[in-house]
Structures are given as C-alpha cells and as structure tokens.
Design a protein around this motif. Sequence first.
Motif, PDB file in Angstrom:
ATOM      1  N   ARG A  32     -13.132   7.818   6.527  1.00 13.71           N
ATOM      2  CA  ARG A  32     -14.545   7.465   6.470  1.00 13.71           C
ATOM      3  C   ARG A  32     -14.757   6.173   7.246  1.00 13.71           C
ATOM      4  O   ARG A  32     -13.973   5.224   7.136  1.00 13.71           O
ATOM      5  CB  ARG A  32     -14.989   7.281   5.014  1.00 13.71           C
ATOM      6  CG  ARG A  32     -16.474   6.944   4.845  1.00 13.71           C
ATOM      7  CD  ARG A  32     -16.865   6.957   3.386  1.00 13.71           C
ATOM      8  NE  ARG A  32     -16.159   5.923   2.634  1.00 13.71           N
ATOM      9  CZ  ARG A  32     -16.025   5.922   1.310  1.00 13.71           C
ATOM     10  NH1 ARG A  32     -16.528   6.916   0.592  1.00 13.71           N
ATOM     11  NH2 ARG A  32     -15.374   4.953   0.693  1.00 13.71           N
TER      12      ARG A  32
ATOM     13  N   ASP B  28     -16.981   2.942   7.816  1.00 14.95           N
ATOM     14  CA  ASP B  28     -17.927   2.098   7.088  1.00 14.95           C
ATOM     15  C   ASP B  28     -18.868   1.425   8.092  1.00 14.95           C
ATOM     16  O   ASP B  28     -18.696   0.264   8.466  1.00 14.95           O
ATOM     17  CB  ASP B  28     -17.168   1.050   6.265  1.00 14.95           C
ATOM     18  CG  ASP B  28     -18.085   0.223   5.379  1.00 14.95           C
ATOM     19  OD1 ASP B  28     -19.249   0.623   5.227  1.00 14.95           O
ATOM     20  OD2 ASP B  28     -17.633  -0.813   4.854  1.00 14.95           O
TER      21      ASP B  28
ATOM     22  N   GLU C 280     -11.813   3.669   6.551  1.00 17.22           N
ATOM     23  CA  GLU C 280     -11.188   3.784   5.235  1.00 17.22           C
ATOM     24  C   GLU C 280     -10.376   5.074   5.157  1.00 17.22           C
ATOM     25  O   GLU C 280     -10.836   6.131   5.607  1.00 17.22           O
ATOM     26  CB  GLU C 280     -12.244   3.773   4.137  1.00 17.22           C
ATOM     27  CG  GLU C 280     -13.056   2.488   4.094  1.00 17.22           C
ATOM     28  CD  GLU C 280     -14.153   2.539   3.044  1.00 17.22           C
ATOM     29  OE1 GLU C 280     -14.643   1.460   2.663  1.00 17.22           O
ATOM     30  OE2 GLU C 280     -14.514   3.656   2.618  1.00 17.22           O
TER      31      GLU C 280
ATOM     32  N   ASN D 231       0.828  -1.195   0.000  1.00 19.47           N
ATOM     33  CA  ASN D 231       0.000   0.000   0.000  1.00 19.47           C
ATOM     34  C   ASN D 231       0.867   1.250   0.000  1.00 19.47           C
ATOM     35  O   ASN D 231       1.971   1.250   0.549  1.00 19.47           O
ATOM     36  CB  ASN D 231      -0.915   0.021   1.233  1.00 19.47           C
ATOM     37  CG  ASN D 231      -1.994  -1.038   1.168  1.00 19.47           C
ATOM     38  OD1 ASN D 231      -2.384  -1.468   0.093  1.00 19.47           O
ATOM     39  ND2 ASN D 231      -2.477  -1.463   2.318  1.00 19.47           N
TER      40      ASN D 231
ATOM     41  N   ILE E  87      -8.886   7.635   2.538  1.00 24.66           N
ATOM     42  CA  ILE E  87      -9.180   7.989   1.145  1.00 24.66           C
ATOM     43  C   ILE E  87      -8.289   9.148   0.714  1.00 24.66           C
ATOM     44  O   ILE E  87      -8.084  10.108   1.459  1.00 24.66           O
ATOM     45  CB  ILE E  87     -10.663   8.379   1.004  1.00 24.66           C
ATOM     46  CG1 ILE E  87     -11.555   7.228   1.487  1.00 24.66           C
ATOM     47  CG2 ILE E  87     -10.998   8.750  -0.430  1.00 24.66           C
ATOM     48  CD1 ILE E  87     -13.001   7.599   1.621  1.00 24.66           C
TER      49      ILE E  87
ATOM     50  N   THR F  50     -14.815  -0.622  10.378  1.00 29.03           N
ATOM     51  CA  THR F  50     -13.764  -0.490   9.368  1.00 29.03           C
ATOM     52  C   THR F  50     -13.610   0.985   9.027  1.00 29.03           C
ATOM     53  O   THR F  50     -14.590   1.655   8.684  1.00 29.03           O
ATOM     54  CB  THR F  50     -14.102  -1.277   8.088  1.00 29.03           C
ATOM     55  OG1 THR F  50     -14.232  -2.661   8.405  1.00 29.03           O
ATOM     56  CG2 THR F  50     -12.998  -1.111   7.053  1.00 29.03           C
TER      57      THR F  50
ATOM     58  N   ASP G  67      -6.301   2.578   1.987  1.00 30.63           N
ATOM     59  CA  ASP G  67      -6.122   1.575   3.034  1.00 30.63           C
ATOM     60  C   ASP G  67      -7.422   1.411   3.802  1.00 30.63           C
ATOM     61  O   ASP G  67      -8.254   2.329   3.866  1.00 30.63           O
ATOM     62  CB  ASP G  67      -4.997   2.001   3.987  1.00 30.63           C
ATOM     63  CG  ASP G  67      -4.398   0.825   4.751  1.00 30.63           C
ATOM     64  OD1 ASP G  67      -4.837  -0.322   4.510  1.00 30.63           O
ATOM     65  OD2 ASP G  67      -3.501   1.037   5.576  1.00 30.63           O
ATOM     66  N   LYS G  68      -7.607   0.222   4.357  1.00 28.25           N
ATOM     67  CA  LYS G  68      -8.741  -0.072   5.229  1.00 28.25           C
ATOM     68  C   LYS G  68      -8.207  -0.685   6.510  1.00 28.25           C
ATOM     69  O   LYS G  68      -7.379  -1.601   6.456  1.00 28.25           O
ATOM     70  CB  LYS G  68      -9.717  -1.036   4.553  1.00 28.25           C
ATOM     71  CG  LYS G  68     -10.433  -0.470   3.337  1.00 28.25           C
ATOM     72  CD  LYS G  68     -11.436  -1.472   2.788  1.00 28.25           C
ATOM     73  CE  LYS G  68     -12.193  -0.910   1.591  1.00 28.25           C
ATOM     74  NZ  LYS G  68     -13.195  -1.872   1.072  1.00 28.25           N
TER      75      LYS G  68
ATOM     76  N   VAL H 207      -9.603   4.772  -2.263  1.00 30.63           N
ATOM     77  CA  VAL H 207      -9.371   4.166  -0.943  1.00 30.63           C
ATOM     78  C   VAL H 207      -7.967   3.552  -0.932  1.00 30.63           C
ATOM     79  O   VAL H 207      -7.706   2.563  -1.622  1.00 30.63           O
ATOM     80  CB  VAL H 207     -10.428   3.092  -0.629  1.00 30.63           C
ATOM     81  CG1 VAL H 207     -10.129   2.435   0.713  1.00 30.63           C
ATOM     82  CG2 VAL H 207     -11.825   3.701  -0.630  1.00 30.63           C
TER      83      VAL H 207
END
Length: 202
Positions: free
Chosen positions: A132, A134, A178, A84, A180, A176, A187-188, A185
């Motif tokens: 963000r 989820d 995120e 990533n 951005i 989860t 990475d989570k 996106v």
Amino acid sequence: MQVCPTGIDIRNGIQMECVSCTLCMDACDDVMDKISRPRGLIRYDSLDGVQNSRPWRITPRMIGYSLVLVLLMGVWAFLLTSRNDLDTTLLRAPGQLFQREAAKGNREALVSNLYLVELVNKTHQSKPVTFRVDYPGAQLRMVQPIANVPADELTKGMFFILLPEKSIRESSTKLTVEIISEGVVLDKVKTTFLGPVQGSND
C-alpha cells in the motif's frame, strides 16, 4: 585415571588430548571427601594461585569483563527481539524515468514510476503480503506480483506506482510504501517518485 574418557594420566601434566570435561576433578573431590582431606587437589587455578597458594577471588578485571559481557548480551537480545519479520529493499528501476498515461473518460492523467522490491522473510513461517502506498490518490500496479513470501527466503517483485499528475508538486516526491500481512503493517519503506512539476513542459 580410569574416569578420564580419553585415557589421560593427569600426573603427566597438561596434554593436548584433554577435552576439559572436568570428570577427573569431580572424581578427585569424591576421593578426598572419603579420606577426609581438603578438596581441590585437581582444579582450575592460576599460576599465582598454585605458586603462592592464594585462593581464588573475584577481581575488578573479572567484574569489568562480566559487565561488558552482560551489556553485549543485552544489546544482542534487544536487536533480536526488535527486528522486523520482513526486511524490505525498494528501489526505482535503474535508468527509468517517469511515464505519462493520458486521461481517458473519467480517469485523470497519471504518472508512473517502476520499482523493484526484495523481501527477506526472517521468520520460519510463510507470510502473505500486500503493498500500500501512503499518498493521496496513489495507485499500485503489480508487474511481477508477490502474494506470499516463503519462510527464510528472499523474494523479488516489480510494480508501478501511479500518481495523479495534478497532485505532483515537486520533481521528486517522497513516498512511503507499507508492506502488510494479514492486516498488520510489517514494514514501511521510504522512496522517491519522479514526475513532472505542474506547469512544466517535460
């Protein structure tokens, strides 16, 4: 030999000053070509090759080592290309439990958890970032904002995650988050959210 950059006389055998540039080998082969003699008077060779005049050949051990090397290089290339751009570490603030925010007007009662986040930018370009959650009805309130992660640097931040109290069904809810950048996106990260279970008196 004049061609040697360190002034070594190769007739004296292996010497510590040798930098393994192989210029002496090339010069020797050129001379042998001019006098119509076979090449390889000066060469890299094994002790067995020198003593028994056995020609260099590919052995099963060399093939095995080469395959292992190719495999390691393939794994390294895969890890390099699949990593990533951002490496994220997200932890709930130590020693902190959930906090309640009472309902006001049209706003329903909320429960909040405080989180610490660290972002490592592995690229050579700065990355604008937003966060963000989820989860239905979740809100994110920055305390120590992160709007941009400089190239090749680690950046730390802090934020609250808030959930509607009536939506909490477990004492530890899985979330989860995120990360951005410019609509993508990057990475989570999974984390847990502590809160009161509906119907409890906590």
